[in-house]
Design a protein around this motif. Sequence first.
Motif, PDB file in Angstrom:
ATOM      1  N   GLN A 158      13.624  -2.952  -5.381  1.00 39.89           N
ATOM      2  CA  GLN A 158      14.368  -2.876  -4.126  1.00 39.89           C
ATOM      3  C   GLN A 158      14.295  -1.468  -3.534  1.00 39.89           C
ATOM      4  O   GLN A 158      14.054  -1.289  -2.334  1.00 39.89           O
ATOM      5  CB  GLN A 158      15.822  -3.278  -4.358  1.00 39.89           C
ATOM      6  CG  GLN A 158      16.674  -3.301  -3.091  1.00 39.89           C
ATOM      7  CD  GLN A 158      18.126  -3.628  -3.402  1.00 39.89           C
ATOM      8  OE1 GLN A 158      18.738  -3.025  -4.299  1.00 39.89           O
ATOM      9  NE2 GLN A 158      18.685  -4.581  -2.681  1.00 39.89           N
ATOM     10  N   ALA A 159      14.480  -0.459  -4.378  1.00 37.09           N
ATOM     11  CA  ALA A 159      14.420   0.936  -3.912  1.00 37.09           C
ATOM     12  C   ALA A 159      13.022   1.271  -3.395  1.00 37.09           C
ATOM     13  O   ALA A 159      12.869   1.924  -2.349  1.00 37.09           O
ATOM     14  CB  ALA A 159      14.818   1.879  -5.039  1.00 37.09           C
ATOM     15  N   ASP A 160      11.993   0.823  -4.126  1.00 34.56           N
ATOM     16  CA  ASP A 160      10.613   1.084  -3.693  1.00 34.56           C
ATOM     17  C   ASP A 160      10.310   0.393  -2.368  1.00 34.56           C
ATOM     18  O   ASP A 160       9.659   0.963  -1.481  1.00 34.56           O
ATOM     19  CB  ASP A 160       9.632   0.602  -4.762  1.00 34.56           C
ATOM     20  CG  ASP A 160       9.648   1.467  -6.013  1.00 34.56           C
ATOM     21  OD1 ASP A 160      10.203   2.584  -5.957  1.00 34.56           O
ATOM     22  OD2 ASP A 160       9.112   1.021  -7.047  1.00 34.56           O
ATOM     23  N   LEU A 161      10.773  -0.855  -2.219  1.00 31.31           N
ATOM     24  CA  LEU A 161      10.539  -1.591  -0.978  1.00 31.31           C
ATOM     25  C   LEU A 161      11.259  -0.943   0.201  1.00 31.31           C
ATOM     26  O   LEU A 161      10.687  -0.825   1.295  1.00 31.31           O
ATOM     27  CB  LEU A 161      10.991  -3.042  -1.136  1.00 31.31           C
ATOM     28  CG  LEU A 161      10.076  -3.949  -1.953  1.00 31.31           C
ATOM     29  CD1 LEU A 161      10.773  -5.276  -2.258  1.00 31.31           C
ATOM     30  CD2 LEU A 161       8.761  -4.203  -1.211  1.00 31.31           C
ATOM     31  N   ILE A 206       9.383   0.247   3.455  1.00 31.36           N
ATOM     32  CA  ILE A 206       9.728  -0.284   4.781  1.00 31.36           C
ATOM     33  C   ILE A 206      10.018   0.856   5.739  1.00 31.36           C
ATOM     34  O   ILE A 206       9.562   0.858   6.892  1.00 31.36           O
ATOM     35  CB  ILE A 206      10.931  -1.248   4.674  1.00 31.36           C
ATOM     36  CG1 ILE A 206      10.503  -2.549   3.989  1.00 31.36           C
ATOM     37  CG2 ILE A 206      11.507  -1.559   6.056  1.00 31.36           C
ATOM     38  CD1 ILE A 206      11.668  -3.455   3.622  1.00 31.36           C
ATOM     39  N   ALA A 207      10.766   1.843   5.281  1.00 30.49           N
ATOM     40  CA  ALA A 207      11.046   3.013   6.123  1.00 30.49           C
ATOM     41  C   ALA A 207       9.751   3.717   6.515  1.00 30.49           C
ATOM     42  O   ALA A 207       9.592   4.150   7.669  1.00 30.49           O
ATOM     43  CB  ALA A 207      11.979   3.971   5.381  1.00 30.49           C
ATOM     44  N   GLU A 256       0.839  -1.205   0.000  1.00 28.70           N
ATOM     45  CA  GLU A 256       0.000   0.000   0.000  1.00 28.70           C
ATOM     46  C   GLU A 256       0.876   1.259   0.000  1.00 28.70           C
ATOM     47  O   GLU A 256       0.579   2.238  -0.701  1.00 28.70           O
ATOM     48  CB  GLU A 256      -0.916  -0.003   1.217  1.00 28.70           C
ATOM     49  CG  GLU A 256      -1.878   1.169   1.251  1.00 28.70           C
ATOM     50  CD  GLU A 256      -2.845   1.115   2.431  1.00 28.70           C
ATOM     51  OE1 GLU A 256      -3.534   2.128   2.676  1.00 28.70           O
ATOM     52  OE2 GLU A 256      -2.905   0.067   3.101  1.00 28.70           O
ATOM     53  N   ALA A 257       1.959   1.218   0.768  1.00 26.54           N
ATOM     54  CA  ALA A 257       2.871   2.370   0.792  1.00 26.54           C
ATOM     55  C   ALA A 257       3.526   2.579  -0.572  1.00 26.54           C
ATOM     56  O   ALA A 257       3.836   3.713  -0.951  1.00 26.54           O
ATOM     57  CB  ALA A 257       3.937   2.163   1.874  1.00 26.54           C
ATOM     58  N   SER A 290      15.909  -6.510   0.544  1.00 25.17           N
ATOM     59  CA  SER A 290      15.550  -5.167   0.990  1.00 25.17           C
ATOM     60  C   SER A 290      16.296  -4.878   2.285  1.00 25.17           C
ATOM     61  O   SER A 290      17.017  -5.731   2.821  1.00 25.17           O
ATOM     62  CB  SER A 290      14.043  -5.098   1.253  1.00 25.17           C
ATOM     63  OG  SER A 290      13.729  -5.858   2.440  1.00 25.17           O
ATOM     64  N   ASP A 291      16.106  -3.678   2.800  1.00 27.89           N
ATOM     65  CA  ASP A 291      16.571  -3.389   4.152  1.00 27.89           C
ATOM     66  C   ASP A 291      15.863  -4.334   5.129  1.00 27.89           C
ATOM     67  O   ASP A 291      14.736  -4.766   4.880  1.00 27.89           O
ATOM     68  CB  ASP A 291      16.254  -1.943   4.526  1.00 27.89           C
ATOM     69  CG  ASP A 291      17.077  -0.941   3.725  1.00 27.89           C
ATOM     70  OD1 ASP A 291      18.156  -1.316   3.230  1.00 27.89           O
ATOM     71  OD2 ASP A 291      16.617   0.209   3.586  1.00 27.89           O
TER      72      ASP A 291
END
Length: 255
Positions: A225-228, A232-233, A60-61, A105-106
């Motif tokens: 990866q960048a979007d995730l 996550i942040a 959703e983010a 991802s992070d």
Amino acid sequence: MNRPLITLTAAAVLGLSATAQASEPLKIGISAEPYPPFTYTSSEGEWTGFEVELGMAICEAMERSCEITPTGWSGIIPSLKAGRIDMIMNSMSITEARKRVIDFSDPYYFTPGAFVAADDLTLGGPDDLGGKVLGVQAATTNATYARRALRDSVGDIRLYDQAEQVNRDLLAGRLDVILADKIAMNEFLERDEAEGYEIKATAPRHEAYGEGVGIGLRQDDDALQADLNAAIAEVREDGTCSALSEEYFGTDICT
């Protein structure tokens, strides 16, 4: 005179293809074997749990639609690399061995391994495993830790395909102790049939446990990866991850 038109048409087709691909639901790979409270099926037969709900919040983010795609744990990385799923969100620790074949991802949580045994068994930690039969799920960081750090001190290490098989053999008396994720063991010990069992100790920090748990990705999926990482942040900063963690575990495991 026609060549520029052909080039523009090809570019338009490619643009439409990219747009269609971006609008397709992302497939979140989880183990087909339930792993409560992280992933399990509800009484209505729907997948739910901490990681399922958190995964949907992350999607959703990102403003992307996602769907849960159950996959056998032993084949989950090959399924990712083959394109049958787009990411793995199933308590997969970020380790050097895994980073050689996939990206991550992070991290979004970290929890240690726990030794679980009967109340009356004396076990203060790994040094007390001499002569004991230890059960652990194969292809996990706990299995890697057991193989690297415990093989010379434990009586016998038995590997299982599924976490629930390990739990059942402990309750049946075929194992003296099991090593598994501490949060999952807290959930297991709340069962009626687990009365008389307890967490004896947690595993020490070890390279086998890696950097925490992240979302597994194909090595060329840099944009995803960048979007995730951004998503996550966001779910960490706005409290979504912590709220779900408190709901499912009674504590905040979000990194």
